[in-house]
Scaffold this motif. Structure first.
Motif, mmCIF file in Angstrom:
data_model
loop_
_atom_site.group_PDB
_atom_site.id
_atom_site.type_symbol
_atom_site.label_atom_id
_atom_site.label_comp_id
_atom_site.label_asym_id
_atom_site.label_seq_id
_atom_site.Cartn_x
_atom_site.Cartn_y
_atom_site.Cartn_z
ATOM 1 N N GLY A 1 0.791 -1.219 0.000
ATOM 2 C CA GLY A 1 0.000 0.000 0.000
ATOM 3 C C GLY A 1 0.821 1.266 0.000
ATOM 4 O O GLY A 1 0.269 2.365 -0.167
ATOM 5 N N GLY A 2 2.120 1.134 0.176
ATOM 6 C CA GLY A 2 2.999 2.294 0.224
ATOM 7 C C GLY A 2 3.405 2.779 -1.157
ATOM 8 O O GLY A 2 2.930 2.281 -2.179
ATOM 9 N N SER A 3 4.290 3.786 -1.141
ATOM 10 C CA SER A 3 4.724 4.428 -2.380
ATOM 11 C C SER A 3 6.238 4.539 -2.423
ATOM 12 O O SER A 3 6.901 4.630 -1.386
ATOM 13 C CB SER A 3 4.127 5.827 -2.492
ATOM 14 N N LEU A 4 6.747 4.546 -3.639
ATOM 15 C CA LEU A 4 8.160 4.825 -3.906
ATOM 16 C C LEU A 4 8.249 5.595 -5.207
ATOM 17 O O LEU A 4 7.377 5.468 -6.080
ATOM 18 C CB LEU A 4 8.976 3.538 -4.041
ATOM 19 N N ARG A 5 9.317 6.367 -5.330
ATOM 20 C CA ARG A 5 9.566 7.090 -6.577
ATOM 21 C C ARG A 5 10.967 6.746 -7.058
ATOM 22 O O ARG A 5 11.946 6.975 -6.346
ATOM 23 C CB ARG A 5 9.455 8.590 -6.371
ATOM 24 N N LEU A 6 11.043 6.195 -8.260
ATOM 25 C CA LEU A 6 12.315 5.866 -8.871
ATOM 26 C C LEU A 6 12.734 6.979 -9.829
ATOM 27 O O LEU A 6 11.888 7.609 -10.467
ATOM 28 C CB LEU A 6 12.227 4.549 -9.638
ATOM 29 N N SER A 7 14.048 7.187 -9.917
ATOM 30 C CA SER A 7 14.592 8.151 -10.862
ATOM 31 C C SER A 7 15.665 7.475 -11.701
ATOM 32 O O SER A 7 16.365 6.582 -11.217
ATOM 33 C CB SER A 7 15.214 9.345 -10.130
ATOM 34 N N CYS A 8 15.788 7.921 -12.944
ATOM 35 C CA CYS A 8 16.843 7.422 -13.818
ATOM 36 C C CYS A 8 17.365 8.584 -14.636
ATOM 37 O O CYS A 8 16.611 9.218 -15.380
ATOM 38 C CB CYS A 8 16.320 6.333 -14.741
ATOM 39 N N ALA A 9 18.660 8.844 -14.484
ATOM 40 C CA ALA A 9 19.289 9.932 -15.213
ATOM 41 C C ALA A 9 20.273 9.367 -16.227
ATOM 42 O O ALA A 9 21.136 8.550 -15.880
ATOM 43 C CB ALA A 9 20.001 10.870 -14.251
#
Length: 121
Positions: free
Chosen positions: A15-23
């Protein structure tokens, strides 16, 4: 030399959240298609979400309505906001991009090193 560097993975409860980044960095002339794939233990790598060459987002059915892909073209960066995470979302998430390093070269496929996402209570 082109590199894709991911960040943002980790352990989260269902039920939680995460934010992935890719540069993407290095010698880049153009990026065509940039997005995310994942691979769970014992399974094949699968598409999660990507921007098509036409610029439209494309999602796997399993993540529609929960994940959102976005990008910052000025920074050659793509993001994946993951909400309402489920245990079955547990996998290594890989960034993928098709990159042209000069106007005279073809587009080549590049992968990041992967970031682990674990959804567990």
């Amino acid at each position: 030399q082109v590199q894709l560097v991911e960040s943002g993975g980790g352990l989260v409860q269902p039920g939680g959240s995460l934010r992935l980044s890719c540069a993407a960095s290095g010698s880049i002339f153009s990026i065509n298609r940039m997005g995310w794939y994942r691979q769970a233990p014992g399974k094949e790598r699968e598409l999660v979400a990507t921007f098509t060459s036409g610029g439209s987002p494309n999602y796997a059915d399993s993540v529609k309505g929960r994940f959102t892909i976005s990008r910052d073209n000025a920074k050659n960066t793509v993001y994946l906001q993951m909400n309402s995470l489920k245990p079955e979302d547990t996998a290594v998430y890989y960034c993928n991009a098709r990159i042209q390093i000069t106007i005279a070269t073809m587009y080549y496929n590049y992968w990041g090193q992967g970031t682990q996402v674990t959804v567990s209570s």
